[in-house]
Design an enzyme around this catalytic site. Sequence first.
Site, short mmCIF file in Angstrom:
data_model
loop_
_atom_site.label_atom_id
_atom_site.label_comp_id
_atom_site.label_asym_id
_atom_site.label_seq_id
_atom_site.Cartn_x
_atom_site.Cartn_y
_atom_site.Cartn_z
CG HIS A 191 -1.83 1.16 1.23
ND1 HIS A 191 -2.92 1.26 0.40
CD2 HIS A 191 -1.79 2.31 1.92
CE1 HIS A 191 -3.51 2.40 0.60
NE2 HIS A 191 -2.85 3.06 1.52
CB CYS A 479 -2.67 -3.53 -15.71
SG CYS A 479 -2.98 -5.24 -15.27
C1 LIG Z 1 -2.28 -5.80 -11.54
C2 LIG Z 1 -2.17 -6.91 -10.84
O1 LIG Z 1 -3.22 -7.40 -10.13
P1 LIG Z 1 -3.36 -7.22 -8.52
O2 LIG Z 1 -2.30 -6.27 -8.07
O3 LIG Z 1 -4.74 -6.72 -8.31
O4 LIG Z 1 -3.15 -8.63 -8.04
C3 LIG Z 1 -0.90 -7.64 -10.76
O5 LIG Z 1 -0.84 -8.75 -10.21
O6 LIG Z 1 0.09 -7.08 -11.27
#
Ligand SMILES: C=C(OP(=O)(O)O)C(=O)O
Length: 547
Positions: A191, A479
Amino acid sequence: MTGSSTPAVPSGVGVSPGRASGPVVRVADPLPEPARGPAPADPAAEAARIRPAAEAVARQLRTRAAAAAGEARSVLETTAAMAVDPTLLAQAEKSVAERSLPAARAVHEAAEQVAEMLAAAGDYLAERVRDVRDVADRIRAELGGVAPPGVPVLTGPSVLVARDLAPADTADLDPELVLALVTEEGGPTSHTAILARALGIPAVVAARGVLVATAAGATVDGDGGVVELHAGPVPAVAAPRSRGDWHGSGTTADGHPVTLLANIGSPADARAAGAADGVGLFRTEFCFLAATAEPGVAAQRAAYAEVLAPLRGKPVVVRTLDAGADKPLPFLDSGAEPNPALGVRGLRVAFDRPDLLRRQLDAIAAAAGDTGADVSVMAPMVATAEEAAWFADLAREAGLDRVGVMVETPAAALGGAALLDVVDFVSIGTNDLAQYTFAADRMTGALAGLNDPWQPALLRLIAMLADAGRERGTPVGVCGEAAADPALAAVLTGLGITSLSMTAAALPAVGARLARHALADCEQAARAALTAAGADAARTRARDALA
Ligand SMILES: C=C(OP(=O)(O)O)C(=O)O
Ligand SMILES: [Mg+2]
């Protein structure tokens, strides 16, 4: 620089770039659960300590409220009122008088009872559970004469040093007063890392030893992951913010387009995504973190439509529920698993319960129709092309035409061509792809170095997939948090990634950085990083190539 350096220079993982210096302010750890004994010698006198302590807490909070504005002010006023809540105090006093509990224990237990009642009431009241626990911790700190937990009131620009920061600690952080963040624990996807990038301030996580070191000031290098501690005072110097020079389109200096998208999980995030080309990741599980039963199609439709409403006409990639491991959802609990991150999570939850996924896809399709957002869907935690094809069929049956999957497992990344043949796009979740590639839990601070998205092995997997995408003309995006690091964004562009999705606040810095480099420079930086021996070397080599 004034102030003398102490010998200790903790190094950690730089998760938000920039360099800043200033006085250190420590964030107090949460209080441990108070003991049930020993029984007080004079229970009546012990019970009488509770009310003055609660009143003192309420006074402190009201003083903070008077100095605050807007939402922060009303939050602090409400919390002040909760500190002197008659039910809470009467229950605590009764426990001291009748059960001879120490005052701190009685306050803790009374707060837990109130919290249970609030949780059972659901909805708005359930959101107050965290507040009542916070208030109880503050009263206990007052009773014990120790610093209250959480971020203290900042009286001037400061470097915050914490074990780790919980979302609640950071609700009202003022980016004008927080020069930098340093945590002893946490990783690149913690976080703290996300928040620091969102605020555009330098941050270093997993800086081992920073809590035990005594320092009046610190210089934080969010690029190199180094925290220089100073025994004496240090003037406040904020990191320059490179926000102004980005005008909204994602291109390299020579015009190579890179779609810049936002990651969202709430209506507020969606509103903040205005400057982005669209949304590359809508984490739907964030709509239902407290739900104890599966929300029906109508409730899901309404929740998604609320988030999609500000995005009419924009492309939005909606991710189906990613429950499990770091994002537990009470209504999708797969029971105790020895290794939850390797267990039934993400798309796997739907293997035994495809109706659950069908209901979500129906709700997403309906919300897309309600709002006019240009919606695609993608599934999390996919391992094989077969799984991807299964998901794509279900999505198309629900009337959703553009379907993708996240690449978060090494198996999916290695499955490149077969995977790309059955979907319209893929989006690499570097947070999970790093954890599974390095067999390193993303929540464990001690392993933050392995979860560093600059690790060349991770970049090689990304490069393989980008090559496969280029051959087929299939978009390959990122992402994960890697996309929010401006220099790494240039490297990802050089590897052939076609879109980058990140917290909206990171967009200006990433956009401005891409606009400074020609595609050939990004490609050269990518080659330099791919062949480095480790994450730090990759970072340095790429930066040199981009300089
Ligand atoms: C974007 C992702 O999904 P999360 O952080 O929600 O697991 C990831 O794993 O990079
Ligand atoms: Mg993930």
